[in-house]
Design an enzyme around this catalytic site. Structure first.
Site, PDB file in Angstrom:
ATOM      1  N   GLN A   1      -7.093  -4.267  -7.040  1.00 44.68           N
ATOM      2  CA  GLN A   1      -7.350  -5.142  -5.899  1.00 44.68           C
ATOM      3  C   GLN A   1      -8.813  -5.035  -5.472  1.00 44.68           C
ATOM      4  OE1 GLN A   1      -4.477  -3.551  -3.105  1.00 44.68           O
ATOM      5  NE2 GLN A   1      -5.148  -1.465  -3.516  1.00 44.68           N
TER       6      GLN A   1
ATOM      7  N   HIS B   1       1.643   2.966  11.852  1.00 44.92           N
ATOM      8  CA  HIS B   1       1.904   4.288  11.269  1.00 44.92           C
ATOM      9  C   HIS B   1       2.981   5.069  12.020  1.00 44.92           C
ATOM     10  CE1 HIS B   1      -2.204   3.558   9.399  1.00 44.92           C
ATOM     11  NE2 HIS B   1      -1.312   3.467   8.454  1.00 44.92           N
TER      12      HIS B   1
ATOM     13  N   ASP C   1      -3.903   4.996   2.900  1.00 43.26           N
ATOM     14  CA  ASP C   1      -4.794   5.300   4.032  1.00 43.26           C
ATOM     15  C   ASP C   1      -4.446   6.624   4.691  1.00 43.26           C
ATOM     16  OD1 ASP C   1      -2.623   4.727   5.866  1.00 43.26           O
ATOM     17  OD2 ASP C   1      -3.082   2.605   5.602  1.00 43.26           O
TER      18      ASP C   1
ATOM     19  N   GLU D   1       0.400   6.781  -4.316  1.00 40.78           N
ATOM     20  CA  GLU D   1      -0.463   5.601  -4.092  1.00 40.78           C
ATOM     21  C   GLU D   1      -1.057   5.206  -5.439  1.00 40.78           C
ATOM     22  OE1 GLU D   1      -1.851   3.435  -1.516  1.00 40.78           O
ATOM     23  OE2 GLU D   1      -2.683   2.649  -3.393  1.00 40.78           O
TER      24      GLU D   1
ATOM     25  N   ASP E   1       1.938   5.102  -9.974  1.00 37.28           N
ATOM     26  CA  ASP E   1       2.838   3.997  -9.674  1.00 37.28           C
ATOM     27  C   ASP E   1       4.050   4.528  -8.923  1.00 37.28           C
ATOM     28  OD1 ASP E   1       4.545   1.873  -9.638  1.00 37.28           O
ATOM     29  OD2 ASP E   1       4.718   1.664 -11.810  1.00 37.28           O
ATOM     30  N   GLY E   2       4.227   4.074  -7.692  1.00 37.22           N
ATOM     31  CA  GLY E   2       5.332   4.557  -6.875  1.00 37.22           C
ATOM     32  C   GLY E   2       6.681   4.275  -7.485  1.00 37.22           C
TER      33      GLY E   2
ATOM     34  N   ASP F   1       5.478   2.037   2.171  1.00 36.68           N
ATOM     35  CA  ASP F   1       4.329   1.612   2.985  1.00 36.68           C
ATOM     36  C   ASP F   1       3.446   0.751   2.074  1.00 36.68           C
ATOM     37  OD1 ASP F   1       2.141   1.384   4.617  1.00 36.68           O
ATOM     38  OD2 ASP F   1       1.712   3.528   4.731  1.00 36.68           O
ATOM     39  N   SER F   2       3.928  -0.438   1.772  1.00 36.20           N
ATOM     40  CA  SER F   2       3.302  -1.264   0.738  1.00 36.20           C
ATOM     41  C   SER F   2       2.349  -2.293   1.319  1.00 36.20           C
ATOM     42  CB  SER F   2       4.398  -1.994  -0.037  1.00 36.20           C
ATOM     43  OG  SER F   2       4.995  -2.965   0.798  1.00 36.20           O
TER      44      SER F   2
ATOM     45  N   PRO G   1       0.265  -6.066  -7.129  1.00 36.28           N
ATOM     46  CA  PRO G   1       0.924  -4.824  -7.542  1.00 36.28           C
ATOM     47  C   PRO G   1       2.155  -4.481  -6.724  1.00 36.28           C
ATOM     48  CG  PRO G   1      -1.151  -4.350  -6.403  1.00 36.28           C
ATOM     49  CD  PRO G   1      -1.104  -5.830  -6.632  1.00 36.28           C
TER      50      PRO G   1
END
Lengths: 284, 284
Positions: free
Chosen positions: B36, B67, B91, B111, B142-143, B160-161, B167
């Site tokens: 990205q 959050h 993050d 992540e 890759d989660g 938390d996408s 992706p």
């Protein structure tokens, strides 16, 4: 030959440094009254949009939130509202919701700007539809003066104002809440739209304090309105007798509404911490 | 001679026809990863803002809502969360909130894009601060694969996408929820961010149906996030055993949070009618 339409966007600075931008299909109406500029635009995302002095007042798509939420929390807390006043609210949306209550005998609209009423009737027929109901008394008049002249008359008063600039400044001040107290019957209840908990924190603190110093019961709740600044909006209730948290939800009126539900009535007052802190005497 | 600064605004089309616009003080960072584009801008209204593929991910000013709200509802529903997984969330904000729980022994961050983690550490130190905690296991991976490879391991999984494009598409699909089910212990609980009830109605319907068909307990709640599309955001919980509505609020952990409060825990599930209708089997 390729033909291209002009790409029109309406951008509103909701604060000095932030705002929304939304695509316009066409502009439908522009006028100036004694009090403000009036625009109606047809947007691609929200349908028709009413803009007063460059600020979104209502749109076809999300108007149900504001109009249901300024109306039903107070109206459904009062056990038998017969005479109801809307200060401002010239689009007629609050009146439409008030008229759902079978107990209502008279709904008075005190809107200072007759052009808002006319524009709403022309471009927002679903919002303004109730204004022709025989129970409705439309007074193109200063709401502050109307409140002053009608002591002890109302069961419920809704302050459905524009932002606290220009003609609406007085609607966010303590003397006005004191006069509303006088205009209500001994078990009356009021509610006012009180701006964004994100962007208008000082104003909410002040209004909550002023209403708390006027009414024995004061409560604040919020609702999601995507075309309003921050998308989160607050409403403040002042009540002489009935506490919205003391209702029996099973006995509340249930209407064909799209935001308000009786099951939401009490939960609305469970506030996020950053909103709750606005109601503390010492503030942050 | 008059000197004028360039007037820079960041405008995000959140739908094809609507968006936000916000004043930029300066641009801090621009990069492209394998996955990205990444931008960090300093805005006048919201402080530093992380933008991935042209979509706001988080800002200094309102990050606490997202959050706290993706974390505490599930974490405070589970009586004893020891091993927690965050899928995405580079993050670090969800990790920060997870680490508040004394029971947590291990918090894994899966992540896919290491550049998000690095940018957050550099420009959002308050959000990323927890990433250096010894309980945190950062996996740049890759989660989906991580979930597949860790069956029966986790007490709580947070999805938390980013938005369901590029992706993150697979993170909104039923096979992924089924693999999360397998990666959870027998009393595990998951939560996913599930977009806007105003703008992503079909997606929310589909995700809620998919999670309902995978987990015995499914619940949806919302929160006010001004920099996200419409300002209203949804989260969907899937749980094997513990129902967020069955907790004893008096026994919930209380932290120094700015949105979530134990008193809000159950009230969050009292939804406006237009959101509730997304959860009905037949839809609207």
């Amino acid at each position: 030959m390729e033909m291209r339409e002009m790409d029109l966007w309406y951008t509103e600075k909701q604060t000095k440094n932030h705002g929304i931008t939304t695509k316009i299909n066409k502009t439908l109406y522009h006028d100036k009254s004694e009090f403000q500029t009036l625009d109606v635009i047809e947007t691609a995302e929200f349908g028709n949009m009413l803009v007063l002095d460059g600020m979104v007042m209502t749109t076809d798509r999300d108007e149900f939130v504001y109009h249901e939420m300024i109306t039903h929390v107070a109206m459904n807390t009062h056990p038998n509202p017969k005479r109801v006043l809307v200060v401002g609210g010239g689009d007629g949306g609050a009146i439409r919701e008030i008229l759902r209550y079978p107990s209502v005998e008279q709904a008075v609209l005190a809107e200072i700007d007759g052009k808002v009423i006319e524009a709403s009737k022309q471009f927002f027929p679903k919002i303004a539809g109730g204004l022709d109901d025989p129970r409705v008394d439309i007074q193109v008049a200063d709401g502050i003066q109307h409140v002053r002249d009608n002591k002890g008359k109302y069961d419920v008063i809704l302050v459905d104002s524009t932002e606290p600039v220009g003609p609406a400044v007085g609607l966010f001040q303590k003397p006005f809440y004191e006069e509303i107290y006088e205009a209500l019957k001994e078990d009356g209840i009021m509610v006012a739209q009180t701006e964004s908990p994100w962007f208008n924190r000082d104003l909410i603190r002040q209004v909550f304090r002023d209403i708390s110093n006027t009414f024995p019961i004061t409560r604040l709740y919020t609702a999601s309105i995507p075309t309003y600044p921050s998308g989160l909006w607050s409403f403040t209730i002042g009540s002489k007798k009935y506490d919205p948290l003391a209702v029996d939800e099973a006995k509340l009126h249930r209407f064909d509404t799209r935001y308000y539900r009786p099951e939401l009535h009490k939960a609305l007052f469970s506030l996020p911490a950053f909103v709750l802190e606005l109601l503390q005497p010492e503030g942050e």
